[in-house]
Design an enzyme around this catalytic site. Sequence first.
Site, PDB file in Angstrom:
ATOM      1  N   THR A  13       0.816  -1.213   0.000  1.00 54.70           N
ATOM      2  CA  THR A  13       0.000   0.000   0.000  1.00 54.70           C
ATOM      3  C   THR A  13       0.846   1.257   0.000  1.00 54.70           C
ATOM      4  O   THR A  13       0.518   2.242  -0.665  1.00 54.70           O
ATOM      5  CB  THR A  13      -0.935   0.011   1.221  1.00 54.70           C
ATOM      6  OG1 THR A  13      -1.858  -1.072   1.112  1.00 54.70           O
ATOM      7  CG2 THR A  13      -1.706   1.318   1.327  1.00 54.70           C
ATOM      8  N   ASP A  52       1.526  -6.382  -4.240  1.00 53.67           N
ATOM      9  CA  ASP A  52       0.629  -6.316  -3.106  1.00 53.67           C
ATOM     10  C   ASP A  52       1.040  -7.449  -2.173  1.00 53.67           C
ATOM     11  O   ASP A  52       1.332  -8.559  -2.620  1.00 53.67           O
ATOM     12  CB  ASP A  52      -0.813  -6.508  -3.580  1.00 53.67           C
ATOM     13  CG  ASP A  52      -1.836  -6.305  -2.465  1.00 53.67           C
ATOM     14  OD1 ASP A  52      -1.813  -7.098  -1.490  1.00 53.67           O
ATOM     15  OD2 ASP A  52      -2.653  -5.391  -2.568  1.00 53.67           O
ATOM     16  N   SER A  53       1.052  -7.213  -0.877  1.00 48.58           N
ATOM     17  CA  SER A  53       1.579  -8.242   0.016  1.00 48.58           C
ATOM     18  C   SER A  53       0.700  -9.492   0.065  1.00 48.58           C
ATOM     19  O   SER A  53       1.156 -10.546   0.525  1.00 48.58           O
ATOM     20  CB  SER A  53       1.785  -7.687   1.434  1.00 48.58           C
ATOM     21  OG  SER A  53       0.563  -7.513   2.112  1.00 48.58           O
ATOM     22  N   THR A  84       0.909  -4.354   4.278  1.00 50.64           N
ATOM     23  CA  THR A  84       0.591  -4.671   5.673  1.00 50.64           C
ATOM     24  C   THR A  84      -0.077  -6.032   5.853  1.00 50.64           C
ATOM     25  O   THR A  84       0.022  -6.626   6.923  1.00 50.64           O
ATOM     26  CB  THR A  84      -0.326  -3.596   6.277  1.00 50.64           C
ATOM     27  OG1 THR A  84      -1.539  -3.509   5.513  1.00 50.64           O
ATOM     28  CG2 THR A  84       0.371  -2.240   6.295  1.00 50.64           C
ATOM     29  N   ASP A  85      -0.757  -6.537   4.834  1.00 51.45           N
ATOM     30  CA  ASP A  85      -1.598  -7.721   5.047  1.00 51.45           C
ATOM     31  C   ASP A  85      -0.806  -8.969   5.430  1.00 51.45           C
ATOM     32  O   ASP A  85      -1.284  -9.788   6.217  1.00 51.45           O
ATOM     33  CB  ASP A  85      -2.452  -8.004   3.808  1.00 51.45           C
ATOM     34  CG  ASP A  85      -3.598  -7.013   3.661  1.00 51.45           C
ATOM     35  OD1 ASP A  85      -3.884  -6.293   4.638  1.00 51.45           O
ATOM     36  OD2 ASP A  85      -4.205  -6.954   2.577  1.00 51.45           O
ATOM     37  N   LYS A 155      -1.045  -7.951  12.616  1.00 46.97           N
ATOM     38  CA  LYS A 155      -1.947  -6.900  12.156  1.00 46.97           C
ATOM     39  C   LYS A 155      -3.296  -7.102  12.830  1.00 46.97           C
ATOM     40  O   LYS A 155      -3.932  -8.147  12.680  1.00 46.97           O
ATOM     41  CB  LYS A 155      -2.104  -6.931  10.636  1.00 46.97           C
ATOM     42  CG  LYS A 155      -2.935  -5.752  10.110  1.00 46.97           C
ATOM     43  CD  LYS A 155      -3.019  -5.716   8.595  1.00 46.97           C
ATOM     44  CE  LYS A 155      -3.815  -4.484   8.156  1.00 46.97           C
ATOM     45  NZ  LYS A 155      -3.986  -4.414   6.689  1.00 46.97           N
ATOM     46  N   TYR A 278      -6.612 -28.180  31.498  1.00 52.01           N
ATOM     47  CA  TYR A 278      -7.921 -28.801  31.368  1.00 52.01           C
ATOM     48  C   TYR A 278      -7.802 -30.184  30.737  1.00 52.01           C
ATOM     49  O   TYR A 278      -6.873 -30.469  29.981  1.00 52.01           O
ATOM     50  CB  TYR A 278      -8.842 -27.934  30.491  1.00 52.01           C
ATOM     51  CG  TYR A 278      -9.283 -26.644  31.140  1.00 52.01           C
ATOM     52  CD1 TYR A 278     -10.414 -26.596  31.947  1.00 52.01           C
ATOM     53  CD2 TYR A 278      -8.563 -25.470  30.931  1.00 52.01           C
ATOM     54  CE1 TYR A 278     -10.827 -25.410  32.538  1.00 52.01           C
ATOM     55  CE2 TYR A 278      -8.966 -24.272  31.515  1.00 52.01           C
ATOM     56  CZ  TYR A 278     -10.089 -24.252  32.313  1.00 52.01           C
ATOM     57  OH  TYR A 278     -10.493 -23.074  32.893  1.00 52.01           O
TER      58      TYR A 278
END
Length: 333
Positions: A13, A52-53, A84-85, A155, A278
């Site tokens: 971006t 684009d990531s 960022t993704d 993120k 548990y």
Amino acid sequence: MKKKLLLLSTGGTIASVASDTGITPGESGNDLVKLLGELPFDLDVRDILKLDSSNIQPEEWQFMADQVYENRLNYDGIVITHGTDTMAYTASMLSFMLQNIEIPVVITGSQVPINVVLSDAQSNLRLAFAAAMAGKPGIFVAFDRKIMRGCRSVKVRTTDFDAFEGVNVPPLATVTSDGLVFRKDYQTYRDIAFDCQLKKALDPHVALIKLFPGFDPDLLRAMVEHGCRGIVIEAYGLGGMNFIRRNLVAVIGELTSAGIPVIASSQCLYERSDLTKYEVGREALLKGAISARDMTSESAVTKLMWALGQGMDIKAVQACFNQDLVGEVTIED
């Protein structure tokens, strides 16, 4: 003498422009830098990717690791601009591939393209350069006035500028009126007795599964039949998994007996998994599930890919997950 830094631009971006098909990477690294004005350091810029990531995959991780490794001794620090993704995945994987790195490698990006008036890109890029000049060795994420350990970053927001958090550990450094201030208890994972060794082999044939009520354990068998060599399960709470009716725990036992490591993490973003507390966790532990403790899912899945890529069998993977290699996990005595 001025510090000498390297900027590796990969798209994302921060470098995107509007097009007929939507926002897409279009700006070069030099386009990004020219908006910052005069810089108090010497800078080389290289455009190594324009993606684009969402399109960043294991092959790109290996390529980026190569670029960092080959240039690490020629610069005081390296900054990588990235979408960022998948930034948290890249930061985690580079942490494992480039253990004992001698210099700071700082990954940053933005929520808004740099050519938009109110973008966060310029401040994030300045922050990344400041961290690169600080001389702290390691792999970091720089975002919204925070420096986070790469293998702990996640993120957590889609549109807010405060998009990343260092999960289960506070930021390593923050911006104040005094500048970039590192925590007094900052811990480096650099052993000065050893040089960085590039270990970029990985095995992408792993799966990340989020458990939900009604999940059919036969799907795990099907994945293994089709080549899956390791699984990370985001289980409930401290790591609970169902063992009645749809007996997930029994299938985990089958897979671990067949040499397929199964990592149990938590769906909860914060705090740890603990399979000892548990019954629903203890049963999985007895069948061979490996606890991810307080690792992020991004770090757990990349560590598993990396461990399998190093040729580790299930026992070696278990031993690896019981070690804190680069700050990715808290190992309690």
